[in-house]
Every structure is written in C-alpha cells, then in structure tokens.
Design a protein around this motif. Structure first.
Motif, short mmCIF file in Angstrom:
data_model
loop_
_atom_site.label_atom_id
_atom_site.label_comp_id
_atom_site.label_asym_id
_atom_site.label_seq_id
_atom_site.Cartn_x
_atom_site.Cartn_y
_atom_site.Cartn_z
N ASN A 183 27.86 14.98 -25.89
CA ASN A 183 27.88 14.36 -24.63
C ASN A 183 27.70 12.42 -24.97
O ASN A 183 26.17 11.95 -25.05
CB ASN A 183 25.92 14.22 -24.06
CG ASN A 183 26.17 15.74 -23.55
OD1 ASN A 183 25.89 15.83 -22.31
ND2 ASN A 183 25.70 16.61 -24.63
N PRO A 184 28.26 11.92 -25.23
CA PRO A 184 28.54 10.94 -25.71
C PRO A 184 28.00 8.96 -24.77
O PRO A 184 27.65 8.26 -25.32
CB PRO A 184 30.48 10.27 -26.44
CG PRO A 184 30.88 11.83 -25.24
CD PRO A 184 30.09 12.39 -25.68
N GLN A 185 28.33 9.28 -23.79
CA GLN A 185 27.75 8.62 -22.94
C GLN A 185 26.83 8.74 -22.01
O GLN A 185 26.67 7.28 -21.70
CB GLN A 185 28.92 8.69 -21.18
CG GLN A 185 30.49 9.00 -21.22
CD GLN A 185 30.69 7.26 -22.19
OE1 GLN A 185 30.19 6.90 -21.55
NE2 GLN A 185 31.94 7.37 -22.63
N ALA A 186 26.19 9.79 -23.02
CA ALA A 186 24.67 9.96 -22.44
C ALA A 186 23.54 9.00 -23.24
O ALA A 186 23.21 8.26 -22.79
CB ALA A 186 24.66 11.22 -21.71
N TYR A 187 24.27 9.44 -24.47
CA TYR A 187 23.98 8.81 -25.90
C TYR A 187 23.73 7.40 -25.18
O TYR A 187 22.97 6.44 -25.97
CB TYR A 187 24.32 9.42 -26.99
CG TYR A 187 23.27 8.38 -27.81
CD1 TYR A 187 22.43 8.52 -28.00
CD2 TYR A 187 24.20 7.36 -28.35
CE1 TYR A 187 20.79 7.87 -29.21
CE2 TYR A 187 23.30 6.10 -29.40
CZ TYR A 187 22.20 6.37 -29.87
OH TYR A 187 21.18 5.37 -30.62
N LYS A 188 24.90 7.17 -25.16
CA LYS A 188 25.25 4.72 -24.31
C LYS A 188 23.94 4.60 -23.70
O LYS A 188 23.55 3.53 -23.83
CB LYS A 188 26.18 4.59 -24.85
CG LYS A 188 27.36 5.16 -25.57
CD LYS A 188 29.03 5.10 -24.67
CE LYS A 188 29.84 4.99 -26.19
NZ LYS A 188 31.10 4.66 -25.72
N ARG A 189 23.68 5.43 -22.70
CA ARG A 189 22.95 4.88 -21.61
C ARG A 189 21.19 4.50 -22.52
O ARG A 189 20.40 3.43 -22.07
CB ARG A 189 21.99 5.11 -20.78
CG ARG A 189 23.62 5.92 -19.72
CD ARG A 189 23.35 6.99 -18.93
NE ARG A 189 22.02 6.57 -18.28
CZ ARG A 189 20.86 6.95 -17.38
NH1 ARG A 189 21.30 8.38 -17.29
NH2 ARG A 189 20.54 5.87 -16.59
N ARG A 190 20.83 5.01 -23.18
CA ARG A 190 20.06 4.92 -24.36
C ARG A 190 18.88 3.75 -24.41
O ARG A 190 17.69 3.02 -23.71
CB ARG A 190 19.49 5.54 -26.22
CG ARG A 190 18.15 5.56 -26.19
CD ARG A 190 18.91 5.30 -27.99
NE ARG A 190 18.79 4.40 -28.10
CZ ARG A 190 18.53 2.82 -28.80
NH1 ARG A 190 17.00 2.38 -28.11
NH2 ARG A 190 18.91 2.35 -29.01
N GLN A 191 20.30 2.67 -25.49
CA GLN A 191 19.83 1.30 -24.81
C GLN A 191 19.18 0.47 -23.94
O GLN A 191 18.55 -0.14 -23.81
CB GLN A 191 20.60 0.03 -25.75
CG GLN A 191 20.02 -1.13 -26.51
CD GLN A 191 21.26 -1.30 -27.61
OE1 GLN A 191 22.86 -1.23 -27.78
NE2 GLN A 191 21.06 -2.25 -28.01
N ALA A 192 20.72 0.86 -22.95
CA ALA A 192 19.87 0.07 -21.63
C ALA A 192 18.67 0.45 -21.19
O ALA A 192 18.19 -0.22 -20.59
CB ALA A 192 21.36 0.59 -20.68
N ILE A 193 18.15 1.89 -20.81
CA ILE A 193 17.29 2.30 -20.44
C ILE A 193 15.09 1.79 -21.06
O ILE A 193 15.07 0.74 -20.83
CB ILE A 193 17.06 3.83 -20.75
CG1 ILE A 193 18.14 4.16 -20.26
CG2 ILE A 193 15.73 4.37 -20.05
CD1 ILE A 193 18.63 6.13 -20.68
N VAL A 194 15.33 1.58 -22.69
CA VAL A 194 14.10 1.71 -23.65
C VAL A 194 14.06 0.42 -23.60
O VAL A 194 12.79 -0.24 -23.75
CB VAL A 194 14.04 2.30 -24.37
CG1 VAL A 194 15.09 2.14 -25.57
CG2 VAL A 194 13.08 2.47 -24.75
N GLU A 195 15.38 -0.72 -23.50
CA GLU A 195 15.29 -2.16 -24.08
C GLU A 195 15.49 -2.64 -22.92
O GLU A 195 14.88 -4.19 -23.27
CB GLU A 195 16.47 -2.18 -25.12
CG GLU A 195 16.53 -1.93 -26.11
CD GLU A 195 15.92 -1.96 -27.37
OE1 GLU A 195 14.68 -2.90 -26.66
OE2 GLU A 195 16.05 -1.15 -28.29
#
Length: 280
Positions: A183-195
């Motif tokens: 799930n490489p694309q799902a993980y890349k969303r992390r920074q945009a969500i929490v930051e």
C-alpha cells in the motif's frame, strides 16, 4: 514533568511530546495526548484510545518510522488494527558488505524454524532464547559459512560467520512491512493527514510551543484549547462549503468560534504579561 526527549537523530530537548489521532477524510483531530516520552512507545496507547473513541477497530493507522517498535506492532495486532508504519533503514553495523546479503534477503521457514541464505544454506537455532534490551530473541547460524565462496560479501565476522537474530516480535514487523509494500500510496497520505492540523496551529497561528509548563495536566489543557479552536474552525469551514446547511447554523458556529478564539488570545496575553513581570 517535562523530560529530556530525543527530537530527531541525536537532537534532544527538555519538552513534552504531543500525540494526536487525525481523521483522514477531513483532517480533524479526534484525540490528543500530552506525554513526556518520545514516539517509540506511543503507538499502542493511541491505538487503544482510537478503538475506544471510534468504537471499532475497522480502520488502518498510519505512522512514521519513529513509531516502529516491535512490541507496539504486537499491540496493534492484538487490537486487530492494521498499521502502516514506515520501515527504518538498516543501521550501518547491521549492513552486510554486499546489501544483497542483508538479513532481509534470508528466507524464514516457520515450519522448520530455520533461515535459508541467498546461497541456499540453512541457518539453524540451538533452541535457546536470549534477553535483549526490551525483547527476547533466537540466534540462527550455519557451519557452511566457513567454506562459503560468498562469505566476504555476507559478513565481516571472522569466527561465527553470519548470525541472524529473530526476536519475539519479528512476525509483527514482517506483517507491517508487507502491508507497507502493498500500500505505498496509502502510506504517502500520512504526512498530508496528520501534519495538516500542526501546520495550521504552529505556522499559521504561531502556536509553536506550550505556554503552560508547570505540570503535564496544565500543559494538556493548554494544548486542548488549541485543538478545540482548530476543530471548530475546521468544522465551520467544512459546513460552510455545504450548500444544504442553513445560514443560521453557520452564523451561530462562527460566533462561537470567534468567542472561543478571543478567550484563547486573552489567556495567552495574560501569560505573556506574567512572564514579562517575572523577567523584570
């Protein structure tokens, strides 16, 4: 109650650490916790809280590599919450002379409890477990290392040859790594969500430090005020974009937000005056 905490790398500060859980759909924090510990042992506690708040474990949690700890991944497994935790790089001391012979290229056979090296040789354990700093592990090795043509590529050890350690948490680390790779694309969303919330609070609003520092409880109240202010503002912006919402609701919420932000500003200004008086 603040502590000397590793911020990143070898950089440390006497500080509190603010953990948060943020909704992926609207970037709304659903939980926060002020701690005096770093991220390495925070994941399990935040996942327990998220399960209680959401009343479900049917969600995937994204974390950066600072949270990558075997025991915490086991906690996530026990809670039946899937994680995507960034995989840290291999330390220089654990690197093989040729990266193709790093331990991740050794295949584990669960049925036989053995590893197979890239040369096809099996590495076996003597069955004993050893105590590490915060975990227990087994060691796997083979006498084939002595005459192996690839020894210089695989290990710098002159006596034992290649030794693989498998901790009690390795299976959970491997499961997480598999999910991250799938799930490489799902993980890349992390920074945009929490930051997103932190960017607004710290950069746009200037709330880049905790004003009240005497106890963790007071610091938590300080942080809680700003999270409430953020959530009210964020929710108002979402509602305002919804054309089906009545104007009266928007106007009422906007008034509440402005009043709350005014209280926060008064509180902050009061603390600044106290600091100035003390400095004089």
């Amino acid at each position: 109650e603040s502590r000397h905490i590793i911020i990143r790398g070898n950089i440390t500060e006497v500080a509190y650490c603010v953990q948060s859980t943020v909704d992926a759909d609207h970037n709304i924090p659903i939980d926060y916790l002020v701690t005096n510990k770093n991220d390495s042992k925070a994941m399990g506690q935040m996942l327990r809280r998220s399960k209680t708040i959401l009343r479900t474990n049917n969600h995937t949690a994204l974390f950066d590599k600072g949270y990558h700890t075997g025991s915490e991944l086991k906690t996530a497994f026990d809670l039946r919450i899937d994680t995507l935790v960034a995989i840290p790089g291999i330390g220089r001391a654990s690197q093989a002379p040729d990266p193709e012979y790093n331990s991740e290229h050794f295949v584990y056979n669960e049925q036989n409890d053995t590893y197979t090296c890239p040369q096809g040789n099996p590495l076996k354990s003597n069955g004993s477990t050893y105590k590490g700093r915060n975990y227990r592990f087994k060691q796997y090795k083979t006498n084939k290392c002595k005459n192996c043509p690839a020894r210089a590529l695989c290990t710098t050890s002159k006596i034992n040859g290649k030794v693989i350690q498998r901790s009690e948490f390795t299976q959970y680390i491997e499961q997480n790594a598999k999910r991250v790779l799938e799930n490489p694309q799902a993980y890349k969303r992390r920074q945009a969500i929490v930051e997103h919330p932190y960017g607004t609070m710290k950069r746009q609003w200037g709330f880049d430090h905790i004003i009240t520092k005497q106890t963790k409880l007071r610091a938590s109240a300080d942080v809680g005020f700003i999270f409430i202010a953020y959530n009210l503002t964020r929710i108002w912006n979402i509602i305002k974009q919804d054309n089906t919402t009545g104007f009266d609701m928007i106007e009422t919420l906007e008034t509440a937000i402005n009043l709350f932000l005014a209280c926060i500003a008064t509180f902050a200004n009061h603390n600044r005056k106290i600091k100035m008086a003390l400095a004089v």
